[in-house]
Design a protein around this motif. Structure first.
Motif, PDB file in Angstrom:
ATOM      1  N   UNK A   5     -18.352   2.668   5.174  1.00 18.85           N
ATOM      2  CA  UNK A   5     -17.132   2.423   4.545  1.00 18.85           C
ATOM      3  C   UNK A   5     -17.162   2.202   3.090  1.00 18.85           C
ATOM      4  N   UNK A   6     -18.295   1.422   2.603  1.00 18.15           N
ATOM      5  CA  UNK A   6     -18.494   1.417   1.306  1.00 18.15           C
ATOM      6  C   UNK A   6     -18.761   2.560   0.475  1.00 18.15           C
ATOM      7  N   UNK A  12     -10.491   4.041  -4.152  1.00 15.91           N
ATOM      8  CA  UNK A  12      -9.379   3.988  -3.546  1.00 15.91           C
ATOM      9  C   UNK A  12      -9.682   3.189  -2.150  1.00 15.91           C
ATOM     10  N   UNK A  13      -8.666   2.589  -1.682  1.00 17.73           N
ATOM     11  CA  UNK A  13      -8.862   1.816  -0.540  1.00 17.73           C
ATOM     12  C   UNK A  13      -8.948   2.563   0.657  1.00 17.73           C
ATOM     13  N   UNK A  14      -9.738   2.197   1.850  1.00 21.44           N
ATOM     14  CA  UNK A  14      -9.947   2.869   3.153  1.00 21.44           C
ATOM     15  C   UNK A  14      -8.717   2.691   3.934  1.00 21.44           C
ATOM     16  N   UNK A  15      -8.088   3.917   4.390  1.00 23.49           N
ATOM     17  CA  UNK A  15      -6.902   3.624   5.541  1.00 23.49           C
ATOM     18  C   UNK A  15      -7.406   3.752   6.776  1.00 23.49           C
ATOM     19  N   UNK A 170     -14.808  -2.018  -3.037  1.00 24.13           N
ATOM     20  CA  UNK A 170     -15.651  -0.809  -2.239  1.00 24.13           C
ATOM     21  C   UNK A 170     -15.077  -0.652  -0.804  1.00 24.13           C
ATOM     22  N   UNK A 171     -15.105  -2.147  -0.218  1.00 25.12           N
ATOM     23  CA  UNK A 171     -14.650  -2.235   1.255  1.00 25.12           C
ATOM     24  C   UNK A 171     -13.180  -2.370   1.499  1.00 25.12           C
ATOM     25  N   UNK A 172     -12.282  -2.189   0.317  1.00 24.37           N
ATOM     26  CA  UNK A 172     -10.893  -2.492   0.796  1.00 24.37           C
ATOM     27  C   UNK A 172     -10.349  -1.718   1.725  1.00 24.37           C
ATOM     28  N   UNK A 180       2.792  -5.961   4.809  1.00 21.48           N
ATOM     29  CA  UNK A 180       2.598  -5.578   3.443  1.00 21.48           C
ATOM     30  C   UNK A 180       1.840  -4.197   2.824  1.00 21.48           C
ATOM     31  N   UNK A 181       0.980  -3.614   3.788  1.00 20.96           N
ATOM     32  CA  UNK A 181       0.136  -2.711   3.587  1.00 20.96           C
ATOM     33  C   UNK A 181      -0.553  -2.874   2.330  1.00 20.96           C
ATOM     34  N   UNK A 182      -1.335  -3.861   2.325  1.00 20.69           N
ATOM     35  CA  UNK A 182      -2.210  -4.136   1.054  1.00 20.69           C
ATOM     36  C   UNK A 182      -3.758  -3.841   1.245  1.00 20.69           C
ATOM     37  N   UNK A 183      -4.327  -3.472   0.351  1.00 19.52           N
ATOM     38  CA  UNK A 183      -5.871  -3.372   0.266  1.00 19.52           C
ATOM     39  C   UNK A 183      -6.438  -4.904   0.928  1.00 19.52           C
TER      40      UNK A 183
END
Length: 291
Positions: A5-6, A12-15, A170-172, A180-183
């Motif tokens: 994931x990192x 950008x955040x990971x979805x 990195x892991x967001x 809220x779909x926040x990181x």
């Protein structure tokens, strides 16, 4: 998984949706074998298999028939204690309706599960004339594996996610269940790694590679301190339940952290007891040397 994931989340955040995950292993008709249920099943089966192996080593405080009883009663303790503990500690309003019995809707308390298991151990130890503290030592070694599987299942379910972070962390991660779909921190993976994998490996190493099992209370003390400290620290990354956010606002700590503080204190007391008393098989204890 954390490393992958990192590596993928540089700017950008990971979805969560892009990871190709789903909350169930397979579906037949209307039936789904969900990973959360599978985590409980595999954790309990591992505990039974490994406990049966542990009691074959010298110095075991119980026989196989006791392990069979523990398998049954501790399973009840985990399920009933976890659910009743969740209602008592987090949602007392569940007691006012039949919702308290709806296990399939989620909501289990780790601390309640621990209490349920302690009650189960007490019953089996009393009925079988076993040393309660030593039985707790043997059970404690097996718990982190099931806990790790449960937290991984939480991640696969996109539930119990962490607190918001910057998008370039990195892991967001963005979870679809977050309104809220926040990181956010993937705190489920932090807990699986710290309280599950790391603590589990430590306890396995202490049991199989040292004489820790000859000091009654040492293994369960390490488990209790590790779990309490791990949960306390990980709560700084985990999003509090919405209906308990006021606890953090009023006290600075979450409900899970307040419940973890007594665990740490009890663990330290048991650790002191285990280290200050002579080990089983020592000359001071007056017992035969261990094999």
């Amino acid at each position: 998984m954390l490393s992958l994931l990192a590596a993928s989340g540089v700017a950008e955040p990971i979805y969560w949706e892009n990871l190709g995950l789903r909350p169930y292993l397979f579906e037949i008709g209307g039936f789904q074998l969900r990973f959360y249920s599978l985590a409980y099943l595999l954790g309990i089966l591992f505990a039974y298999w490994h406990l049966s192996k542990m009691i074959k080593a010298p110095g075991a405080p119980m026989a196989q028939r006791h392990a069979d009883d523990l398998f049954f009663y501790c399973t009840l303790g985990v399920i009933l204690g976890g659910r009743i503990g969740y209602a008592a500690f987090y949602k007392p309003e569940l007691f006012a309706s039949a919702d308290v019995f709806k296990l399939w809707e989620g909501g289990m308390s780790f601390h309640g599960g621990v209490i349920g298991v302690l009650v189960a151990i007490s019953w089996v130890a009393w009925r079988g004339g076993l040393n309660w503290l030593r039985v707790c030592d043997y059970i404690a070694v097996n718990v982190p594996v099931g806990y790790m599987l449960g937290r991984l299942a939480n991640f696969v379910n996109a539930e119990l996610y962490g607190r918001p972070v910057e998008r370039d962390f990195p892991l967001a991660m963005v979870f679809p269940t977050d309104p809220d779909l926040l990181p956010r921190h993937p705190s489920q993976l932090y807990q699986a790694g710290f309280e599950g994998l790391m603590l589990g490996l430590l306890l396995l190493l202490l049991f199989w590679q040292t004489r820790a099992r000859w000091r009654p209370g040492l293994l369960v003390a390490v488990f209790t301190i590790g779990m309490g400290l791990g949960r306390f620290l990980m709560e700084f990354f985990r999003e509090p339940d919405a209906h308990l956010a006021y606890v953090v606002a009023e006290t600075g700590l979450s409900r899970g952290q307040w419940l973890s503080l007594p665990m740490i204190g009890i663990g330290l007391a048991v650790l002191a007891y285990a280290l200050l008393r002579p080990a089983i098989g020592s000359t001071r204890a007056g017992a035969a040397p261990a094999a």
